[in-house]
Design an enzyme around this catalytic site. Structure first.
Site, PDB file in Angstrom:
ATOM      1  CG  PHE A 222       3.104   6.219   0.951  1.00 50.24           C
ATOM      2  CD1 PHE A 222       3.956   5.698   0.312  1.00 50.24           C
ATOM      3  CD2 PHE A 222       3.361   7.031   2.202  1.00 50.24           C
ATOM      4  CE1 PHE A 222       5.304   5.685   0.615  1.00 50.24           C
ATOM      5  CE2 PHE A 222       4.870   6.927   2.434  1.00 50.24           C
ATOM      6  CZ  PHE A 222       5.730   6.422   1.608  1.00 50.24           C
TER       7      PHE A 222
ATOM      8  CD1 TRP B  61      -3.131   1.403   0.933  1.00 49.64           C
ATOM      9  CD2 TRP B  61      -1.553   2.496   2.106  1.00 49.64           C
ATOM     10  NE1 TRP B  61      -3.742   2.567   1.173  1.00 49.64           N
ATOM     11  CE2 TRP B  61      -2.596   3.235   1.920  1.00 49.64           C
ATOM     12  CE3 TRP B  61      -0.442   2.793   2.601  1.00 49.64           C
ATOM     13  CZ2 TRP B  61      -2.646   4.615   2.430  1.00 49.64           C
ATOM     14  CZ3 TRP B  61      -0.534   4.107   3.288  1.00 49.64           C
ATOM     15  CH2 TRP B  61      -1.502   5.170   3.209  1.00 49.64           C
ATOM     16  CG  HIS B  62       3.511   2.718   3.383  1.00 53.92           C
ATOM     17  ND1 HIS B  62       2.769   1.512   3.908  1.00 53.92           N
ATOM     18  CD2 HIS B  62       3.638   3.421   4.014  1.00 53.92           C
ATOM     19  CE1 HIS B  62       2.401   2.123   5.257  1.00 53.92           C
ATOM     20  NE2 HIS B  62       2.888   3.297   5.208  1.00 53.92           N
ATOM     21  N   GLY B  63       3.705   1.757  -1.457  1.00 46.24           N
ATOM     22  CA  GLY B  63       4.404   2.201  -2.782  1.00 46.24           C
ATOM     23  C   GLY B  63       4.505   1.010  -3.453  1.00 46.24           C
TER      24      GLY B  63
END
Lengths: 469, 390
Positions: A469, A324-326
């Site tokens: 993000f 999800w963060h990248g």
């Protein structure tokens, strides 16, 4: 448009002024929705179209869920929502990543597929508003709330500009009821608290986080040029930077919403004082960790299906949290590290050794170990590529000599000062005295502090770390 | 709990989110009368804003000039000796590397031009990257010091071009520090004049307004204030002259003293690409022959600057250095009387020597020998201007 930019202050002044002069709740909501569109469109007006696709989709699915009576029908609607939301997110955020990874994998076994990747632009904040919008349909499916009737209300819930691009991720059950009645200045706004929180957030972001970024960014660009002490210091400072960057943004978001009479959920709870890694995740990015808990970990079975399954669930949750963060492998690895930390901590705390020592010594040792653990995931998370992450780790542990450059002694004092301030604010030192100040003295002090904060911003604008993000 | 049982159209009561600490008097509301509440709130806002402005003004007063490219040392040195100079050259690195005040002074003395206090003395206030709006601000600040003997101000000829991107240093202290109200107003006026699309015009105007806001609120200047108080200010580009170096040549420094000529010099460039020199000269010629576009020239700004120089009791002179672009606008302005004295050396046909292989360091800067030639030529013109009836 960043909260620290001049044009945001102009937009907010206009939003605030007209909002409070309108009497009709419907007009107020329409006005806030328009302001939210301007805010979001300032990045790229084309992103607005995509956001409204998500809004319309989930609004319609919510109505559909309300209309059908059979469980099968409801499951169908929910499946459409999850597939569509994750499909949009997947295409815009992960398409290039998966294609590149597949091509690299095939090339590694000697197959040159010559694939072309689309140059898909990542819309700002898409991870945040997709999760927010999707949580609504899940909540309606679970009958935790009724489907919203007003399209404007739902659109404002998703697009509300204070929290649109970097959270906190608001739940529909928390926010939509606030739209039911006219907010009043007297009952719904605590001016001093909101203004104070905004200034604190501004200082965290524009003065502390950006100031640290300017100092330590070169360490990550050329790790070999810096000595080991600088690398350790850079890791500690990056912990402060990323906390101040993100929690500063959250503070400003909460304060901005507060000045309009709305409450957003708390996103941080002094995570730098966490005494174990589970505690850390209770205090860090709370709206995201609770989202994963409620919409992924619990549905996977949580800790109800035995020890092994609990660990597998934790691992899956943090694997996806990393993703999800990248759309990069480094975030996946970081997520796996987080999951592994949590599993290790659970194993440790359930063992016989886990109960010793106790009291303050336990808290202190726990804090040191947690802080060390958190610092150790930054070379991966912050590193520009795996080569440089590896170089940093080698220098940190003395496996490689490193360079001659150092960050300077002042930064050690600064680090200590920042930690003391963090502890002081947690203990609300001076809070009672501040609360007793008469309004005129508070206004004077605020003006002076605001001018000092403006002067001590790091030169130039830097985008928020969490926007990516 | 079944949602149908809940009040409100969304089926759930509002849940408390962030736990704002309750403070006494935490709202400006609270008094019974709505009007008096508003008045009290407005008074508090004004009070806070006043404190903000007062603090910002105090910080502005102690914010040092930018060190970049030696701006501040030059200013400090000049202000300490402001009453010793009769002629002031202001401009960019082309002025800095192009005019040697020692030669100007010697030539003026040889021509028999002197002041009440004896031989005339000139000072070179050229600073790398100092374009028109910045140099206008700098000049005003220097004039505000009331240099007692000042008789001539020579400004580098350059358009009031608001589209120049601050040499890619948009948010630097050098870009912020000249954005006072007056210069921002002039910049906005120039933005209104130049040929830009509405979007570009809006963006450019907003940029100048932001920089003005940064100047007024001292955005990002705190660290500079502290380092200055600690005595640790320095030029990040390391192009500053020391006070001793400034004293030696009254602000001038030939390029060769800063950077030893190497393969990147003009001569080497022409060896590798013989057409380059001709190309530059053709560009200058072509530019000079182009029809001047005064509709896009901020004559108001020029008039204002000229008036301020006159108010200081000095003569306003514009110098066109031998450059890489034509400058028909300055020439047209001189012809119609808006520029009273134009020293025009940007003419390859009249002054081909300034474009010779050994005459330059690069497209913009003259070599030491050329700078000496130009200084002599400028001194001769100044002598003509300064003689009675000149």
């Amino acid at each position: 448009m960043l909260f620290t930019e001049g044009r945001f202050f102009l937009l907010f002044a206009a939003a605030f002024g007209l909002y409070w002069s309108l009497q009709s709740n419907r007009l107020r909501k329409l006005w806030l929705l328009l302001c939210s569109c301007v805010f979001y469109g300032a990045w790229d007006w084309r992103f607005l179209g995509l956001m409204f696709v998500s809004i319309t989709l989930d609004y319609g699915i919510g109505r559909g869920l309300e209309a059908v009576k059979t469980d099968r029908g409801r499951r169908t609607w929910l499946t459409i929502s999850v597939v569509a939301n994750l499909g949009i997110l997947g295409f815009f955020k992960y398409f290039g990543f998966f294609v590149d990874s597949a091509v690299a994998l095939l090339q590694s076994i000697g197959l040159d597929v010559g694939a072309r990747t689309l140059n898909v632009v990542l819309p700002v904040g898409i991870s945040f508003y997709t999760f927010q919008s999707m949580s609504y349909t899940i909540d309606v499916y679970r009958r935790h709330m009724r489907a919203v009737r007003s399209y404007t209300d739902f659109a404002l819930f998703v697009a509300f500009f204070p929290q649109l691009v970097a959270g906190p991720i608001v739940r529909a059950v928390d926010f939509l009821p606030q739209l039911d009645r006219v907010r009043t200045w007297r009952d719904d706004v605590q001016v001093r608290a909101a203004l104070g929180l905004f200034l604190m957030g501004f200082v965290k972001k524009a003065c502390v986080a950006d100031g640290i970024a300017a100092a330590i960014d070169p360490v990550y660009v050329a790790p070999l040029a810096w000595d080991a002490a600088s690398h350790w210091l850079a890791l500690a400072l990056y912990t402060i930077q990323v906390y101040c960057d993100f929690s500063g943004y959250s503070d400003m978001a909460i304060a901005t919403a507060g000045l309009l009479g709305y409450q957003l959920t708390k996103n941080f709870d002094w995570p730098l004082l966490a005494t174990d890694i589970t505690d850390w995740w209770r205090r860090w990015h709370i709206s995201l960790s609770t989202w994963f808990r409620d919409y992924l970990y619990y549905p996977l079975g949580g800790n109800r299906l035995g020890t092994v399954r609990t660990y597998v669930n934790l691992w899956i949750v943090f694997f996806l949290c990393g993703l999800w963060h990248g759309a990069q492998w480094k975030y996946v690895i970081w997520g796996v590290m987080c999951g592994t930390y949590l599993i290790t901590h659970r194993l440790w705390s359930q063992s016989e050794l886990g109960s010793r020592p106790s009291g303050r010594a336990r808290a202190l040792i726990g804090w040191v170990l947690t802080t060390f653990g958190v610092m150790m995931w930054w070379p991966v998370f912050r590193g520009l590529d795996f080569t440089r992450s590896g170089q940093q780790i080698e220098i940190l542990f003395g496996w490689s000599p490193g360079g001659q450059r150092n960050l300077g002694a002042w930064w050690y004092a600064g680090l200590a000062a920042m930690l003391l301030v963090h502890m002081g604010t947690r203990a609300r030192l001076g809070g009672a005295g501040l609360a007793r100040l008469p309004d005129w003295a508070w206004a004077l002090g605020y003006g002076v502090c605001a001018a000092l904060a403006a002067a001590f911003t790091a030169s130039g604008y830097q985008p928020f770390v969490y926007f990516q993000f | 709990m079944r949602v149908e049982d809940q009040p409100g159209s969304h089926g759930m009561p509002a849940k408390a989110g962030i736990d704002f600490p309750r403070m006494s008097g935490s709202s400006v509301s609270g008094s019974p009368a709505r009007g008096s509440t508003f008045a009290r709130g407005a008074a508090l806002v004004l009070l806070g804003f006043g404190a903000f402005q007062a603090t910002a003004a105090a910080l502005r007063a102690i914010t040092p000039w930018p060190e970049d490219y030696g701006l501040r040392p030059k200013r400090d040195w000049f202000v300490e000796r402001k009453d010793q100079f009769d002629i002031l050259f202001v401009g960019s690195s082309r002025m800095f590397r192009g005019i040697d005040p020692r030669i100007v002074d010697a030539e003026l003395a040889r021509a028999g031009v002197a002041g009440e206090h004896g031989p005339l003395r000139s000072f070179n206030f050229g600073v790398g990257g100092m374009l028109r709006f910045e140099s206008a601000y700098v000049l005003d600040e220097l004039l505000a010091e009331k240099p007692a003997r000042l008789r001539v101000v020579v400004m580098e000829g350059e358009a009031w071009d608001p589209t120049t991107d601050f040499l890619k240093n948009t948010w630097s202290s050098r870009s912020v520090f000249w954005h006072d109200w007056e210069r921002t107003r002039l910049a906005l006026h120039s933005v209104a004049l130049v040929d830009l699309s509405p979007t570009e015009r809006l963006e450019r105007s907003w940029l100048h307004l932001q920089l003005c806001g940064m100047k007024l609120f001292n955005m990002g200047q705190g660290a500079r204030i502290v380092t200055n108080l600690l005595g640790e200010s320095r030029d990040p580009f390391q192009r500053s002259l020391t006070h001793e170096q400034i004293a030696v040549a009254a602000g001038y420094q030939p390029y060769e003293d800063f950077m030893a000529p190497g393969p990147t010099t003009w001569e080497a460039m022409l060896t590798n690409d013989p057409g380059h020199g001709i190309e530059i000269q053709d560009r200058v010629r072509g530019g000079n022959e182009r029809a001047p576009d005064l509709a896009h020239y901020n004559v108001t700004a020029l008039e204002g600057q000229k008036a301020r120089v006159h108010a200081a009791g000095a003569t306003f002179v514009v110098l066109l250095n031998p450059g890489d672009q034509g400058a028909p606008e300055e020439r047209a302005l001189a012809e119609r009387g808006d520029v009273e004295h134009l020293l025009d050396y940007n003419r390859p046909d009249l002054y081909p020597g300034y474009w010779a292989p050994k005459a330059r360091i690069d497209d913009f800067h003259l070599s030491r020998t050329s700078a000496e030639e130009l200084s002599k030529a400028v001194a001769a013109e100044l002598a003509r201007i300064l003689r009675p009836g000149g």
